[in-house]
Design a protein around this motif. Sequence first.
Motif, PDB file in Angstrom:
ATOM      1  N   TYR A  60      -6.359   1.013   9.810  1.00  0.00           N
ATOM      2  CA  TYR A  60      -5.404   1.121   8.708  1.00  0.00           C
ATOM      3  C   TYR A  60      -4.291   2.130   8.970  1.00  0.00           C
ATOM      4  O   TYR A  60      -3.396   2.294   8.151  1.00  0.00           O
ATOM      5  N   LEU A  61      -4.338   2.820  10.081  1.00  0.00           N
ATOM      6  CA  LEU A  61      -3.381   3.895  10.328  1.00  0.00           C
ATOM      7  C   LEU A  61      -1.939   3.417  10.251  1.00  0.00           C
ATOM      8  O   LEU A  61      -1.099   4.056   9.621  1.00  0.00           O
ATOM      9  N   ARG A  62      -1.662   2.328  10.903  1.00  0.00           N
ATOM     10  CA  ARG A  62      -0.272   1.891  10.960  1.00  0.00           C
ATOM     11  C   ARG A  62       0.251   1.514   9.579  1.00  0.00           C
ATOM     12  O   ARG A  62       1.386   1.845   9.222  1.00  0.00           O
ATOM     13  N   GLU A  63      -0.569   0.817   8.806  1.00  0.00           N
ATOM     14  CA  GLU A  63      -0.103   0.331   7.500  1.00  0.00           C
ATOM     15  C   GLU A  63      -0.111   1.435   6.442  1.00  0.00           C
ATOM     16  O   GLU A  63       0.761   1.470   5.575  1.00  0.00           O
ATOM     17  N   ASP A  64      -1.098   2.325   6.504  1.00  0.00           N
ATOM     18  CA  ASP A  64      -1.315   3.255   5.407  1.00  0.00           C
ATOM     19  C   ASP A  64      -0.633   4.604   5.558  1.00  0.00           C
ATOM     20  O   ASP A  64      -0.426   5.287   4.560  1.00  0.00           O
ATOM     21  N   VAL A  93       0.851  -1.197   0.000  1.00  0.00           N
ATOM     22  CA  VAL A  93       0.000   0.000   0.000  1.00  0.00           C
ATOM     23  C   VAL A  93       0.877   1.234   0.000  1.00  0.00           C
ATOM     24  O   VAL A  93       1.804   1.343   0.812  1.00  0.00           O
ATOM     25  N   GLN A  94       0.567   2.142  -0.907  1.00  0.00           N
ATOM     26  CA  GLN A  94       1.268   3.420  -0.917  1.00  0.00           C
ATOM     27  C   GLN A  94       0.263   4.540  -1.127  1.00  0.00           C
ATOM     28  O   GLN A  94      -0.547   4.492  -2.052  1.00  0.00           O
ATOM     29  N   LEU A  95       0.326   5.536  -0.250  1.00  0.00           N
ATOM     30  CA  LEU A  95      -0.541   6.702  -0.334  1.00  0.00           C
ATOM     31  C   LEU A  95       0.347   7.936  -0.252  1.00  0.00           C
ATOM     32  O   LEU A  95       1.080   8.104   0.723  1.00  0.00           O
ATOM     33  N   VAL A  96       0.287   8.769  -1.280  1.00  0.00           N
ATOM     34  CA  VAL A  96       1.161   9.933  -1.373  1.00  0.00           C
ATOM     35  C   VAL A  96       0.310  11.195  -1.408  1.00  0.00           C
ATOM     36  O   VAL A  96      -0.421  11.430  -2.368  1.00  0.00           O
ATOM     37  N   GLU A  97       0.425  11.985  -0.353  1.00  0.00           N
ATOM     38  CA  GLU A  97      -0.348  13.213  -0.228  1.00  0.00           C
ATOM     39  C   GLU A  97       0.437  14.404  -0.765  1.00  0.00           C
ATOM     40  O   GLU A  97       1.671  14.442  -0.683  1.00  0.00           O
ATOM     41  N   SER A  98      -0.306  15.375  -1.270  1.00  0.00           N
ATOM     42  CA  SER A  98       0.311  16.605  -1.758  1.00  0.00           C
ATOM     43  C   SER A  98      -0.718  17.723  -1.724  1.00  0.00           C
ATOM     44  O   SER A  98      -1.907  17.484  -1.520  1.00  0.00           O
ATOM     45  N   GLY A  99      -0.227  18.943  -1.932  1.00  0.00           N
ATOM     46  CA  GLY A  99      -1.117  20.086  -2.038  1.00  0.00           C
ATOM     47  C   GLY A  99      -1.171  20.998  -0.834  1.00  0.00           C
ATOM     48  O   GLY A  99      -1.820  22.043  -0.873  1.00  0.00           O
ATOM     49  N   CYS A 134      -4.098  10.640   4.188  1.00  0.00           N
ATOM     50  CA  CYS A 134      -5.253   9.815   3.842  1.00  0.00           C
ATOM     51  C   CYS A 134      -4.965   8.354   4.176  1.00  0.00           C
ATOM     52  O   CYS A 134      -3.806   7.902   4.145  1.00  0.00           O
ATOM     53  N   VAL A 135      -6.009   7.653   4.506  1.00  0.00           N
ATOM     54  CA  VAL A 135      -5.921   6.223   4.816  1.00  0.00           C
ATOM     55  C   VAL A 135      -7.167   5.529   4.284  1.00  0.00           C
ATOM     56  O   VAL A 135      -8.168   6.182   3.964  1.00  0.00           O
ATOM     57  N   ARG A 136      -7.126   4.249   4.227  1.00  0.00           N
ATOM     58  CA  ARG A 136      -8.310   3.483   3.869  1.00  0.00           C
ATOM     59  C   ARG A 136      -9.286   3.449   5.041  1.00  0.00           C
ATOM     60  O   ARG A 136      -8.927   3.741   6.174  1.00  0.00           O
ATOM     61  N   GLY A 137     -10.535   3.110   4.720  1.00  0.00           N
ATOM     62  CA  GLY A 137     -11.540   2.954   5.749  1.00  0.00           C
ATOM     63  C   GLY A 137     -12.478   4.131   5.830  1.00  0.00           C
ATOM     64  O   GLY A 137     -12.302   5.155   5.162  1.00  0.00           O
ATOM     65  N   ASP A 138     -13.500   3.971   6.674  1.00  0.00           N
ATOM     66  CA  ASP A 138     -14.452   5.046   6.903  1.00  0.00           C
ATOM     67  C   ASP A 138     -14.275   5.584   8.318  1.00  0.00           C
ATOM     68  O   ASP A 138     -13.282   5.281   8.986  1.00  0.00           O
ATOM     69  N   ARG A 139     -15.263   6.356   8.751  1.00  0.00           N
ATOM     70  CA  ARG A 139     -15.173   7.009  10.050  1.00  0.00           C
ATOM     71  C   ARG A 139     -14.944   6.005  11.181  1.00  0.00           C
ATOM     72  O   ARG A 139     -14.256   6.302  12.158  1.00  0.00           O
TER      73      ARG A 139
END
Length: 121
Positions: A106-110, A1-7, A95-100
Motif C-alpha cells: 500500500y505504500l505507493r497508493e497510501d 484514499v487519503q491519510l493525513v498525519e499530524s502531531g 501511516c498506511v493500510r496493511g499489517d507488518r
Amino acid sequence: VQLVESGGGLVQIGGSLTLSCAASGFAFISFDMTWVRQAPGKGPEWVSSISPSGFYTEYADSVKGRFTISRDNTWKTVYLQMSNLEPEDTALYYCVRGDRDTFTNYLREDRGQGTQVTVSS
C-alpha cells in the motif's frame, strides 16, 4: 484514499509525542493499519501495526515498550503514542493500510505527506 498525519515536532531525548493519522476514502474499519517511518537516506521502516478491531497490535523491537498504537474507528483515526524518545527515532512518520507483512503493498497508493519527528539532545 487519503491519510493525513499530524502531531510531529521537535522534542528532547526522553520526551513524548502523540501522532495522529486521519483516514478517508476507504472502509477504515476493514483494514489493519501500520505506522512506518523513514529517516534521511534510509528506506521505509515498519514501526507498528494494529488490527481492524484494535485488539491485536505489533511493534518493532526498537520501539517496543515505548510506543503504543491505537485506533478510533468512529473517527477513522489511528494514533501512535511515543514516549522515552531517542535520537534514533528521528524520522518522517506516516501511516498506511496493511499489517507488518502487507503494508509495502500500500505504500505507493497510501503514502501521504507524513509528520516529522525530530529528537534532539
